[in-house]
Design a protein around this motif. Structure first.
Motif, short mmCIF file in Angstrom:
data_model
loop_
_atom_site.label_atom_id
_atom_site.label_comp_id
_atom_site.label_asym_id
_atom_site.label_seq_id
_atom_site.Cartn_x
_atom_site.Cartn_y
_atom_site.Cartn_z
N ALA A 188 7.81 10.64 2.91
CA ALA A 188 8.50 10.04 4.07
C ALA A 188 8.12 10.73 5.37
N VAL A 189 7.98 12.05 5.31
CA VAL A 189 7.68 12.82 6.53
C VAL A 189 6.21 12.70 6.92
N THR A 190 5.31 12.77 5.95
CA THR A 190 3.88 12.77 6.27
C THR A 190 3.30 11.37 6.39
N ARG A 191 3.97 10.39 5.85
CA ARG A 191 3.49 8.99 5.92
C ARG A 191 4.61 8.12 6.48
N ARG A 192 5.12 8.57 7.60
CA ARG A 192 6.30 7.95 8.19
C ARG A 192 6.12 6.46 8.47
N ALA A 193 4.98 6.05 8.95
CA ALA A 193 4.78 4.63 9.27
C ALA A 193 4.95 3.76 8.02
N TYR A 194 4.40 4.19 6.91
CA TYR A 194 4.62 3.45 5.66
C TYR A 194 6.11 3.41 5.34
N PHE A 195 6.74 4.58 5.37
CA PHE A 195 8.15 4.71 5.01
C PHE A 195 9.02 3.79 5.87
N GLU A 196 8.71 3.69 7.16
CA GLU A 196 9.51 2.86 8.05
C GLU A 196 9.36 1.37 7.75
N VAL A 197 8.30 0.98 7.11
CA VAL A 197 8.10 -0.43 6.76
C VAL A 197 8.62 -0.72 5.35
N GLN A 234 0.84 -1.20 0.00
CA GLN A 234 0.00 0.00 0.00
C GLN A 234 0.88 1.25 0.00
N GLY A 235 1.94 1.24 0.78
CA GLY A 235 2.86 2.38 0.83
C GLY A 235 3.51 2.66 -0.52
N PHE A 236 3.97 1.62 -1.20
CA PHE A 236 4.59 1.84 -2.51
C PHE A 236 3.58 2.39 -3.52
N ASP A 237 2.34 1.94 -3.44
CA ASP A 237 1.31 2.50 -4.33
C ASP A 237 1.08 3.98 -4.02
N LEU A 238 1.02 4.32 -2.74
CA LEU A 238 0.84 5.73 -2.37
C LEU A 238 2.04 6.57 -2.77
N LEU A 239 3.23 6.00 -2.66
CA LEU A 239 4.43 6.72 -3.10
C LEU A 239 4.38 6.95 -4.60
N ALA A 240 3.98 5.95 -5.36
CA ALA A 240 3.86 6.11 -6.82
C ALA A 240 2.89 7.24 -7.15
N GLN A 241 1.76 7.32 -6.43
CA GLN A 241 0.80 8.40 -6.65
C GLN A 241 1.42 9.75 -6.33
N ALA A 242 2.17 9.83 -5.22
CA ALA A 242 2.80 11.10 -4.83
C ALA A 242 3.82 11.53 -5.87
N LEU A 243 4.60 10.59 -6.38
CA LEU A 243 5.61 10.92 -7.39
C LEU A 243 4.94 11.32 -8.71
N ALA A 288 4.90 -5.70 -7.51
CA ALA A 288 4.23 -4.87 -8.51
C ALA A 288 4.13 -3.42 -8.04
N ALA A 289 3.78 -3.21 -6.78
CA ALA A 289 3.66 -1.85 -6.24
C ALA A 289 5.02 -1.17 -6.21
N ARG A 290 6.04 -1.89 -5.78
CA ARG A 290 7.41 -1.33 -5.74
C ARG A 290 7.88 -0.99 -7.16
N ASP A 291 7.56 -1.85 -8.11
CA ASP A 291 7.94 -1.59 -9.51
C ASP A 291 7.23 -0.36 -10.06
N ARG A 292 5.96 -0.16 -9.69
CA ARG A 292 5.23 1.03 -10.14
C ARG A 292 5.89 2.30 -9.61
N ALA A 293 6.24 2.30 -8.33
CA ALA A 293 6.90 3.47 -7.75
C ALA A 293 8.26 3.69 -8.41
N GLY A 294 8.99 2.63 -8.63
CA GLY A 294 10.30 2.74 -9.28
C GLY A 294 10.20 3.27 -10.70
N ALA A 295 9.18 2.84 -11.43
CA ALA A 295 9.01 3.31 -12.82
C ALA A 295 8.73 4.80 -12.85
N VAL A 296 7.92 5.30 -11.92
CA VAL A 296 7.64 6.73 -11.87
C VAL A 296 8.91 7.50 -11.53
#
Length: 186
Positions: free
Chosen positions: A92-101, A65-74, A117-125
């Motif tokens: 990282a600052v506003t969604r620290r719990a996700y970032f820490e995991v 879920q965190g990687f998907d949210l990161l992809a959206q933010a990017l 798949a979620a990590r790959d989406r964030a990486g592609a962005v």
């Protein structure tokens, strides 16, 4: 009148993930317990295991879920590599719990298909944003450049969260990150 022990959540999975985020903000991912999550969500102690199997399963879902949210933010940076870096730090600052995991694979199942798949989406962005950086006289190597940009943004975010940056960077992480990340593309 209904007995609270028979209360049924409309979306228990979402309630457990929200409780996990709250708990991680308080005690960190290592100290997270499924029993505490059940108590926070107001369900039986067996409910989290029913949905996620174990703590690693829950943290795997949270990381995905965190990687998907990161992809959206990017993506919201609209292709501007500087603003993508700022969005990364802001995430990282506003969604620290996700970032820490997300960047602690010892806590989750790194081979989970949904997580990959979620990590790959964030990486592609991230890679797409880095492709827009001016190359100057250096040879173009998108993989190397993406790693460099990610390392700088991630390192800055980690230093900010640890509270070890000098006072002169100020108290606004977005502004401070923007100043530092401008060094990538003057």
């Amino acid at each position: 009148m209904t007995d609270s022990r028979t209360y049924h959540h409309g979306d228990l999975r979402r309630a457990l993930l929200a409780a996990a985020l709250e708990a991680i903000d308080e005690v960190g991912p290592a100290a997270l317990s499924l029993r505490d999550l059940a108590r926070r969500a107001g369900v039986s102690h067996a409910a989290p295991a029913h949905h996620f199997g174990d703590k690693a399963g829950l943290l795997t879902a949270l990381a995905a879920q965190g990687f998907d949210l990161l992809a959206q933010a990017l993506t919201a940076a609209d292709g501007d590599p500087l603003e993508a870096g700022v969005a990364y730090v802001d995430f990282a600052v506003t969604r620290r719990a996700y970032f820490e995991v997300m960047f602690r694979p010892e806590f989750y199942r790194a081979d989970d298909a949904e997580l990959i798949a979620a990590r790959d989406r964030a990486g592609a962005v991230l890679r797409a944003g880095v492709a827009a950086l001016p190359t100057g006289s250096a040879p173009v190597d998108p993989g190397r450049d993406a790693l460099a940009a990610w390392s700088i943004a991630h390192g800055f975010a980690t230093l900010w969260l640890a509270g070890v940056l000098p006072d002169r960077v100020g108290d606004n992480p977005r502004d401070a990150a923007r100043t530092v990340l401008r060094r990538l593309a003057p």
